[in-house]
Structure formats: structure tokens, C-alpha cells
Design an enzyme around this catalytic site. Structure first.
Site, short mmCIF file in Angstrom:
data_model
loop_
_atom_site.label_atom_id
_atom_site.label_comp_id
_atom_site.label_asym_id
_atom_site.label_seq_id
_atom_site.Cartn_x
_atom_site.Cartn_y
_atom_site.Cartn_z
N LYS A 67 32.05 29.80 45.15
CA LYS A 67 30.67 29.56 46.11
C LYS A 67 29.81 28.38 45.56
O LYS A 67 29.32 27.53 46.41
CB LYS A 67 30.10 30.75 46.00
CG LYS A 67 28.82 30.83 46.46
CD LYS A 67 28.37 32.42 46.83
CE LYS A 67 26.69 32.18 47.21
NZ LYS A 67 26.00 33.44 47.23
N GLU A 126 35.65 28.65 34.91
CA GLU A 126 36.83 28.93 34.74
C GLU A 126 37.73 28.17 36.05
O GLU A 126 38.60 27.56 35.79
CB GLU A 126 37.22 30.64 34.90
CG GLU A 126 36.59 31.39 33.76
CD GLU A 126 35.24 32.01 33.99
OE1 GLU A 126 34.37 31.14 34.64
OE2 GLU A 126 35.06 33.05 33.37
N GLY A 143 28.92 36.61 46.69
CA GLY A 143 30.47 36.27 46.02
C GLY A 143 31.20 37.40 46.45
O GLY A 143 32.33 37.27 46.88
N ARG A 144 30.92 38.63 46.12
CA ARG A 144 31.69 40.05 46.21
C ARG A 144 31.80 40.34 47.50
O ARG A 144 32.37 41.26 47.95
CB ARG A 144 31.41 40.99 45.03
CG ARG A 144 29.84 41.34 44.88
CD ARG A 144 29.48 42.36 43.86
NE ARG A 144 27.77 42.43 44.02
CZ ARG A 144 27.15 41.61 43.50
NH1 ARG A 144 27.53 40.34 43.10
NH2 ARG A 144 25.52 41.90 43.46
N GLU A 158 29.34 45.46 40.05
CA GLU A 158 28.55 44.02 39.84
C GLU A 158 27.21 44.41 40.78
O GLU A 158 26.10 43.80 40.51
CB GLU A 158 29.10 42.76 40.40
CG GLU A 158 28.50 41.68 39.81
CD GLU A 158 29.41 40.34 40.10
OE1 GLU A 158 29.87 40.14 39.00
OE2 GLU A 158 29.38 39.82 41.22
N HIS A 193 50.92 60.34 37.01
CA HIS A 193 51.77 60.43 35.90
C HIS A 193 50.91 59.58 34.74
O HIS A 193 51.63 59.09 33.63
CB HIS A 193 53.10 59.59 35.96
CG HIS A 193 53.76 60.50 36.89
ND1 HIS A 193 54.60 61.64 36.57
CD2 HIS A 193 54.04 60.33 38.29
CE1 HIS A 193 55.25 62.08 37.77
NE2 HIS A 193 54.60 61.64 38.85
N LYS A 214 27.88 34.06 29.77
CA LYS A 214 28.18 32.65 30.31
C LYS A 214 27.50 31.80 29.11
O LYS A 214 28.17 30.74 28.91
CB LYS A 214 27.79 32.57 31.45
CG LYS A 214 28.69 33.08 32.62
CD LYS A 214 28.42 32.39 34.01
CE LYS A 214 28.99 33.22 35.29
NZ LYS A 214 28.23 32.95 36.49
#
Ligand code: F6P
Length: 568
Positions: A213, A219, A273-274, A360, A391, A516
Site C-alpha cells: 500500500k 521488508e 491494508g488488512r 490489528e 490432535h 519498526k
């Protein structure tokens, strides 16, 4: 309620608090014996069936939750969102992911401008571009068809597209359309993720989509520079134009990076973003893999839930009911976690995606007006597909802590399997567990039942199940692109409902910033120490000691300033 007052100060909140004692006295076994109650807690919409009768709640609880919704001005807040008001007040943005899947021709305004034509302009561009790549009309620098796509992005620019891709992979229609093609995701800045992505890939047949965005995320940008280098080293720098495209709101930075602006796919600051999987963030990589027609079905499924959420009364409104139940479980019954348990391997990436959408969005400490909250918000989300989870962590869910569970089942498997002579089909076997687990949680098993079964007395307490553990069951007719869109939108809106009631801003994410900026300080130190031998300065004792050990023990690595790419 005045706009800056906290929801916990309202009579509706206090009434619910007082109601908790009544509910805690009533076991789910009793609640489940009331068929009328159970029937009133099942709702259907567009092929979906939601059963929330196994919640620790009565019809009275829902009346009280409705009052809470009124006090929170839930209806007004939903309308403000759909009307494009700047409800993300700390970033001064509207929140219009619903516009991303609105039918062509509909009207959704942001700042007095209908944004739907812009959305469709980008969708049309994606359709055209993806068809050219898929048909082989758009080829790489050496003339070969681009059959592999690496989508580089992180957080919202990764998790939603990964969830949808994973869910579509075994859908027969989508799988057929993806034949001969592969979609890869590079998210982590860890060079191991680079190595794993590049293994077996040929730059000549690879198209890279850089998804960010902001186009500033550390990263993503380092990964993008790394893969650009991989392409340039093999095919020459001029090949980048043919092999790299971008999705971003920041087209200036896209161009600066060296990607042709004609090969950039825009979205807008009113897409969080999400909440961006329905923008070019998800639509481009997914269309490259499956074709635009399949992705359009996904958008239609999400849009169907948008319309339902916007127009249907609360007592029949899936995301509203789910959101109110979450508030009830977290804020009143004191259950802070939630398990997302899809009985479909195709939904294995649902929980990781919802972790970001939910945590978030709603993991906040202050109200939307900046007032510190005297109550907790947000849920701790985790999950795994059934039966794998059974399990693993179900022991804790059955006999340890109380974790409200979302059971998600599918009527028709994407991939039916049946062996002649077997009692049931493989999907029926899976679904036997989907139907059994919620009852095991709700009813439990008493010492009396165990005694009747002649269980040795020393094992009675160990084998007792208290029951009274809430869950809900959502049954989907199938798991095609449309249903995947429905599921996504249900969770997105549920999270918004929770945030609206808690009175927080579910659309900002200031909590990710501090880490950050500290990483920036560390990065500078690592550079200065490695390249100029500078002393470690400005860190506490612990961090300085850790940094010293790290630098000392890796002195022999990267002595010269030269490019190194994975050797796999
Ligand atoms: O982790 C914070 C965050 O800003 C997320 O909200 C976002 O989805 C992610 O980083 C990636 O951001 P971008 O798409 O700008 O690279």
C-alpha cells in the site's frame, strides 16, 4: 450516549454485567434442551446456515445486547462507514473496502465522489493484463510465457491473498483454470523465505508482483530489491520492465523503484491494508493464477454479505450477531480468546488472515476519542483446520480454559473421496467431527455418567468434562470462490461491529510503529559497527550485550561489499 462517553458507562452495559450471574448459573445442557430457543438461534442467508444456540446466552441476552448496540449507535456507525465518512479519524480516512466489491454501476461516495467507477477501471485493467499474461500474449524478456508469479508483500498485502489462494487451490473450477501455473508468496524479510521462493524458479518464466500500500514497508522493499537483482543478474536490467509489476497507492514510489507506471495497479487510502484483499492487492495475483472470472465470483460473494450487513435487521444480521456475541464473550463472560476451526483443509489460512483482521483492528487501549479504556478490547485469535487441531490444542479447549470456538463446516467437499466398503465418505468422516465437537464442548461428561460406564474411581476427575463451553457453527453449502468471498466479508464486518460497540478505531494500527522505529535504530547500528567498526551505543545493557554477541559471532560473514543471492 454522548460521543466521547465510554460504552461501559451506559445502562445497557451495566445491565449486561448484572445478567452475567444469571447466565453463569445456567449450564448449556439446560439451554440446549429448549428447542424453541435453539430454533431462534439459527439463521440462514444466501445458502449459509449459522447456529449460535451453543453460546452461553438466552433470548434475553440478545435483547440486552441489542440495547447495547443501540447505545453504541451501531446502526449509525455502519451507515457512516457505507456513506464514506472519515470514520478512521486518527488517519483522517474513510473505510470503504465494501466499494471494492460493489457491482459495476452502483454508487459509493468518498468525499462526494463516486469511487465505484475508479474501482472498476482498475478491475478492468487487471482483467486485461491477467488475460494477456495467462494467454501468453505478454511474455518475458526472452520471449517465454510467464507461468510463475511471485507476490511480494507482507501483512495485509499478503495474508488475505494467501488465504484466498489456499482456499481456491482445490476448487475444481479454479484448479482447472490454474493448470500449468504457480503462485508463490514472499512475505518475510528472512532470506530463507527468498531462498524457498526461488528454489526451482526460472527468472525467464517468472512474473513478480510487488504489493505494498505504502511502497515503503522495509521488508517488502528489501525483498523487491532482492528479486529485482535476481532478475537483472540473470536477464539484464532491461528485463525488469517485463518481469515486475506493482500494486500500490503510492504510484510515485512505484515509478522511482523502476517499475513502469503503466504496469502499476492502483488502490486508495480508504482501503485499509488488512481489508485490501478485494483490491488489486488480492485481485491481481489471484487473477493471474485463476483468471479474472473466478476472482469476480469471490468479489460477488463478499458483496452479497456487504448488502446483507448494510440492510438486514440486527436480529437476522450475520456479522452483527457474531460481533455482538464476541463482545458478550470477551467483555462480559471474560473469555478473551477465540478459536477459528474450519473443517476444511482449504481454509487452513483463514485463522492467520483473521488474526490480522481482528487483532490489528481491535487490539486497542484507548477509545476512538483517545480515552484510556477501563475494559479490554479485541480477541486473541488462533486456529487450525479440524481434525488436525483436535490432535493438538483441543485438550485445553475441552478440559482447560474456556475458549469460544467458531466451527466452520462445508456441505459439499471440493474434492469428494469415498472408498467402496467404507462406512462413510472421507468428507462425512471429517464432518462427523464437525458435528460432534460442539456438543462435546457444550454438554461435557459428568462423574455420574462415568460411574455408570464403570470408569475406575481414580480416573473419574480426569475423565470428567465440565461442558458449558460456548461455540457457534457456520455451515457453508460448498467452498467455491463465491462462498470464500462470503466468509471473508462476514469476518471483516464482525470485527467492525465489535470495534463500533467497544467505541474504538478498528481501522488504524499505531501499535505496529514503535517496533519498526526501534528496528531502524538497530539497523543503523549494525551498519556502523560492521562497516566502520563503530562501538555499540544508545542501547540498554541487555540489547547491547545481545548485539555484541551477534556481531562478534558473525564477523566472518559478508566481509566484502558484494551481492549474494541464495545458493539453493
Ligand atoms: O504491519 C503494519 C502494516 O502497516 C499493515 O497494516 C499492512 O497490512 C502491512 O504493514 C503492509 O503494509 P504495506 O502494504 O504498506 O506494505
Amino acid at each position: 450516549m454522548a460521543s466521547s462517553a465510554l460504552i461501559c458507562e451506559t445502562d445497557a452495559w451495566k445491565d449486561l454485567r448484572a445478567h452475567v450471574d444469571d447466565i453463569k448459573k445456567t449450564h448449556l445442557r439446560e439451554l440446549m434442551s429448549d428447542a424453541k430457543r435453539c430454533q431462534s438461534m439459527m439463521i440462514e442467508f444466501d445458502g449459509l446456515l449459522l447456529d449460535y444456540s451453543r453460546q452461553c446466552a438466552t433470548v434475553d441476552t440478545f435483547n440486552k445486547l441489542n440495547k447495547l448496540a443501540e447505545e453504541a449507535h451501531l446502526k449509525e456507525k455502519i451507515n457512516l462507514m457505507f456513506n464514506g465518512e472519515r470514520i478512521n479519524s486518527t488517519e483522517n480516512r474513510s473505510v470503504l473496502h465494501v466499494a471494492l466489491r460493489a457491482p459495476r454501476g452502483s454508487v459509493i461516495n468518498s468525499d462526494g465522489k463516486n469511487v465505484v467507477p475508479d474501482v472498476w477501471q482498475v478491475l478492468d485493467k487487471i482483467k486485461e493484463f491477467s488475460e494477456r499474461v495467462r494467454s501468453g500474449a505478454w511474455v518475458g524478456a526472452t520471449g517465454k510465457a510467464l507461468t510463475n508469479v511471485i507476490a511480494i508483500g507482507i501483512g495485509g498485502s499478503f495474508l488475505g491473498p494467501l488465504f484466498v489462494h489456499t482456499a481456491l487451490q482445490t476448487d475444481p473450477e479454479a484448479a482447472q483454470l490454474a493448470s500449468g501455473r504457480k503462485l508463490h508468496f514472499l512475505a518475510n524479510v528472512d532470506p530463507i523465505d527468498v531462498a524457498r521462493n526461488l528454489t526451482g524458479l526460472n527468472p525467464e518464466t517468472t512474473l513478480v508482483v510487488v504489493v505494498s500500500k505504502t511502497f515503503t514497508t522495509a521488508e517488502t522493499m528489501l525483498n523487491a530489491r532482492t528479486i529485482r537483482e535476481w532478475i537483472s543478474a540473470a536477464l539484464g536490467p532491461q528485463a525488469v520492465a517485463k518481469h515486475m509489476v506493482a500494486v500500490s497507492t503510492n504510484l510515485t514510489l512505484v515509478e522511482k523503484f523502476g517499475i513502469d507506471p503503466n504496469n502499476a495497479f492502483a488502490f486508495w487510502d480508504w482501503v485499509g491494508g488488512r481489508y485490501s484483499v478485494c483490491s488489486a492487492v488480492g485481485v491481481l495475483p489471484l487473477s493471474l493464477q485463476y483468471g479474472f472470472a473466478v476472482v469476480e465470483k469471490f468479489l460477488k460473494g463478499a458483496s452479497s454479505i456487504d448488502q446483507h450487513f448494510h440492510s438486514v435487521p440486527f436480529e437476522k444480521n450475520l456479522p452483527v450477531l457474531l460481533g455482538l456475541l464476541s463482545v458478550w464473550n470477551v467483555s462480559f463472560l471474560g473469555y478473551p480468546a477465540r478459536a477459528i476451526l474450519p473443517y476444511s483443509q482449504a481454509l487452513e489460512k483463514l485463522a492467520p488472515h483473521i488474526q490480522q483482521v481482528s487483532m490489528e483492528s481491535n487490539g486497542k487501549g484507548v477509545s476512538i476519542d483517545g480515552v484510556p479504556l477501563p475494559y479490554e478490547t479485541g480477541e486473541i485469535d488462533f486456529g487450525e483446520p479440524g481434525t488436525n487441531g483436535q490432535h493438538s490444542f483441543y485438550q485445553l479447549i475441552h478440559q482447560g480454559r474456556v475458549i469460544p470456538c467458531d466451527f466452520i463446516g462445508v456441505v459439499r467437499s471440493q474434492q469428494p473421496v469415498y472408498l467402496k466398503g467404507e462406512l462413510v465418505s472421507n468428507h462425512d468422516e471429517l464432518m462427523s467431527n464437525f458435528f460432534a465437537q460442539p456438543d462435546a464442548l457444550a454438554y461435557g461428561k459428568t462423574p455420574e455418567q462415568l460411574l455408570k460406564e464403570n470408569v475406575p474411581s481414580n480416573l473419574i476427575t480426569h475423565k470428567t468434562f465440565s461442558g458449558n463451553r460456548p461455540s457457534l457453527s457456520l455451515l457453508l453449502p460448498s467452498l467455491n470462490a463465491y462462498n470464500i468471498g462470503q466468509l471473508l466479508a462476514i469476518y471483516e464486518h464482525r470485527v467492525a461491529v465489535e470495534g463500533f460497540v467497544w467505541g474504538i478505531n478498528s481501522f488504524d494500527q499505531w501499535g505496529v510503529e514503535l517496533g519498526k522505529s526501534l528496528a531502524t535504530q538497530v539497523r543503523k547500528q549494525l551498519h556502523a559497527s560492521r562497516k566502520k567498526g563503530e562501538r555499540i551505543e544508545g542501547f540498554n545493557f541487555s540489547t547491547a550485550a545481545l548485539l555484541t554477541r551477534y556481531l562478534e559471532a558473525s564477523k566472518d560473514i559478508l566481509k566484502e561489499d558484494c551481492t549474494v543471492l541464495p545458493k539453493m
